[in-house]
Motif scaffolding. Structure first.
Motif, short mmCIF file in Angstrom:
data_model
loop_
_atom_site.label_atom_id
_atom_site.label_comp_id
_atom_site.label_asym_id
_atom_site.label_seq_id
_atom_site.Cartn_x
_atom_site.Cartn_y
_atom_site.Cartn_z
N ARG A 9 -4.32 -4.71 0.01
CA ARG A 9 -4.36 -6.03 -0.62
C ARG A 9 -3.17 -6.83 -0.10
NH1 ARG A 9 -6.47 -4.99 -6.74
NH2 ARG A 9 -8.06 -3.48 -6.19
N LEU A 10 -3.42 -8.08 0.23
CA LEU A 10 -2.41 -8.89 0.92
C LEU A 10 -1.48 -9.62 -0.04
CD1 LEU A 10 -4.74 -10.39 3.65
CD2 LEU A 10 -3.22 -8.41 3.82
N VAL A 11 -0.27 -9.85 0.42
CA VAL A 11 0.73 -10.62 -0.33
C VAL A 11 0.22 -12.05 -0.49
CG1 VAL A 11 3.05 -11.56 -0.26
CG2 VAL A 11 2.64 -9.23 0.51
N GLY A 12 0.40 -12.59 -1.70
CA GLY A 12 0.07 -13.99 -1.91
C GLY A 12 -1.41 -14.25 -2.10
N ARG A 13 -2.23 -13.24 -2.16
CA ARG A 13 -3.64 -13.46 -2.40
C ARG A 13 -3.85 -14.07 -3.76
NH1 ARG A 13 -7.76 -8.92 -2.06
NH2 ARG A 13 -9.03 -10.21 -3.34
N LYS A 14 -4.84 -14.85 -3.92
CA LYS A 14 -5.07 -15.62 -5.13
C LYS A 14 -5.34 -14.76 -6.35
CE LYS A 14 -7.65 -19.68 -6.47
NZ LYS A 14 -8.65 -20.63 -6.06
N HIS A 15 -5.76 -13.54 -6.21
CA HIS A 15 -6.20 -12.72 -7.33
C HIS A 15 -5.11 -11.83 -7.89
CE1 HIS A 15 -10.14 -14.20 -6.44
NE2 HIS A 15 -10.03 -13.78 -5.21
N SER A 16 -3.90 -12.27 -7.93
CA SER A 16 -2.75 -11.61 -8.54
C SER A 16 -2.26 -10.38 -7.78
CB SER A 16 -3.03 -11.23 -10.01
OG SER A 16 -3.80 -10.05 -10.08
N PHE A 17 -2.64 -10.27 -6.54
CA PHE A 17 -2.17 -9.14 -5.75
C PHE A 17 -0.85 -9.56 -5.12
CE2 PHE A 17 -6.89 -8.99 -5.25
CZ PHE A 17 -7.07 -8.11 -6.29
N ARG A 18 0.18 -8.79 -5.35
CA ARG A 18 1.51 -9.21 -5.00
C ARG A 18 2.06 -8.61 -3.71
NH1 ARG A 18 0.96 -9.07 -10.13
NH2 ARG A 18 1.70 -7.06 -10.80
N ARG A 19 1.41 -7.63 -3.17
CA ARG A 19 2.05 -6.97 -2.04
C ARG A 19 1.01 -6.38 -1.09
NH1 ARG A 19 0.53 -3.51 -5.26
NH2 ARG A 19 1.30 -1.73 -6.27
N ALA A 20 1.40 -6.27 0.14
CA ALA A 20 0.58 -5.53 1.09
C ALA A 20 1.14 -4.11 1.15
CB ALA A 20 0.63 -6.17 2.47
N VAL A 21 0.28 -3.16 1.40
CA VAL A 21 0.72 -1.77 1.44
C VAL A 21 1.21 -1.47 2.85
CG1 VAL A 21 -0.03 0.60 1.24
CG2 VAL A 21 -0.90 -1.10 -0.34
N THR A 22 2.43 -1.02 2.93
CA THR A 22 2.95 -0.61 4.23
C THR A 22 3.35 0.85 4.22
OG1 THR A 22 5.14 -1.40 3.61
CG2 THR A 22 3.74 -2.92 4.86
N GLN A 23 3.79 1.35 3.06
CA GLN A 23 4.18 2.74 2.94
C GLN A 23 3.68 3.28 1.60
OE1 GLN A 23 8.38 3.06 3.27
NE2 GLN A 23 8.41 2.57 5.42
N PRO A 24 3.31 4.54 1.55
CA PRO A 24 2.89 5.10 0.27
C PRO A 24 4.09 5.24 -0.67
CG PRO A 24 2.96 6.81 1.92
CD PRO A 24 3.23 5.50 2.63
N PRO A 25 3.85 5.14 -2.00
CA PRO A 25 4.96 5.37 -2.91
C PRO A 25 5.43 6.82 -2.83
CG PRO A 25 2.89 5.21 -4.10
CD PRO A 25 2.60 4.89 -2.67
N ALA A 26 6.69 7.04 -3.11
CA ALA A 26 7.27 8.37 -2.96
C ALA A 26 6.65 9.41 -3.87
CB ALA A 26 8.77 8.29 -3.22
N ASP A 27 6.12 8.99 -5.04
CA ASP A 27 5.61 9.96 -6.01
C ASP A 27 4.11 10.24 -5.86
OD1 ASP A 27 4.84 7.96 -8.93
OD2 ASP A 27 4.82 7.42 -6.84
N ALA A 28 3.46 9.69 -4.88
CA ALA A 28 2.01 9.83 -4.78
C ALA A 28 1.61 10.77 -3.66
CB ALA A 28 1.37 8.47 -4.55
N GLY A 29 0.62 11.61 -3.93
CA GLY A 29 0.06 12.45 -2.90
C GLY A 29 -0.96 11.69 -2.07
N ASN A 30 -1.54 10.65 -2.65
CA ASN A 30 -2.55 9.86 -1.97
C ASN A 30 -1.93 8.51 -1.62
OD1 ASN A 30 -4.67 8.14 -1.32
ND2 ASN A 30 -6.05 9.00 -2.83
N PRO A 31 -1.73 8.22 -0.34
CA PRO A 31 -1.07 6.97 0.05
C PRO A 31 -1.87 5.74 -0.33
CG PRO A 31 -1.95 8.07 1.98
CD PRO A 31 -2.11 9.03 0.83
N LEU A 32 -3.16 5.88 -0.60
CA LEU A 32 -3.99 4.72 -0.94
C LEU A 32 -3.79 4.27 -2.39
CD1 LEU A 32 -7.30 5.66 0.89
CD2 LEU A 32 -5.35 4.34 1.73
N LEU A 33 -3.14 5.08 -3.21
CA LEU A 33 -2.93 4.70 -4.60
C LEU A 33 -2.10 3.43 -4.74
CD1 LEU A 33 -2.32 8.17 -6.25
CD2 LEU A 33 -4.32 6.67 -6.53
N ASP A 34 -1.32 3.10 -3.74
CA ASP A 34 -0.53 1.88 -3.79
C ASP A 34 -1.41 0.64 -3.68
OD1 ASP A 34 2.06 0.82 -4.21
OD2 ASP A 34 2.15 0.24 -2.09
#
Length: 175
Positions: free
Chosen positions: A25-50
């Protein structure tokens, strides 16, 4: 199944595609999406969860229907997805252990969800529903149903939620 009788429409939720889109999901998209995914969060086994939008939980809860996981994630949706969306544990559709594919292009979930709904009105948010599923549900389900196909590359949008809200208002008028 759901405990006790309820007339609130069920809202069946798929995870992969609708809540975890296939594209970031892209930064600044109209539907309240705030960030683009570039790296998985440290606590997730599935990088797509971000790719989950934390606002989706609030927006889905605000619909007022009974949210139900209808995903191959099954109970794991409550362990992994619900906390990230701020949702409580939800009822989970348990899929039958069958390799039988439905005939005539019907999605493998369709017949089972109609049985699970047990005569309740329902919304099904999934990225794989087609007109074949809509026709089958209309012919085999005694209550109203909205099968909303979510673009799996975009995920759940305000337009999708607006369509659900409109359907729910019509449902209230029919009761």
């Amino acid at each position: 199944m759901l405990p006790g009788p309820t007339r609130r429409p069920l809202i069946f939720l798929d995870v992969d595609g609708p809540l975890i889109p296939f594209k970031a999901r892209l930064v600044g998209r109209k539907h309240s999406f705030r960030r683009a995914v570039t790296q998985p969060p440290a606590d997730a086994g599935n990088p797509l969860l971000d790719r989950l939008d934390p606002d989706d939980g609030r927006r889905l809860s605000a619909l007022g229907g009974q949210l139900v996981w209808a995903t191959t994630w099954m109970a794991e949706a409550n362990e992994v997805v619900s906390p990230r969306l701020g949702l409580p544990d939800l009822p989970v559709v348990e899929w039958p252990d069958s390799d039988d594919d439905p005939k005539h292009g019907l999605h493998w979930k369709t017949m089972h969800l109609v049985r699970w709904a047990a005569g309740h009105p329902f919304v099904w948010l999934d990225d794989e529903t087609t007109d074949v599923d809509r026709r089958w549900v209309a012919a085999h389900h005694s209550e109203r149903a909205l099968l909303r196909r979510i673009d799996p590359y975009v995920g759940l949008t305000e337009a999708d939620l607006s369509a659900v809200r409109q359907w729910l208002v019509q449902d209230e008028g029919a009761a």
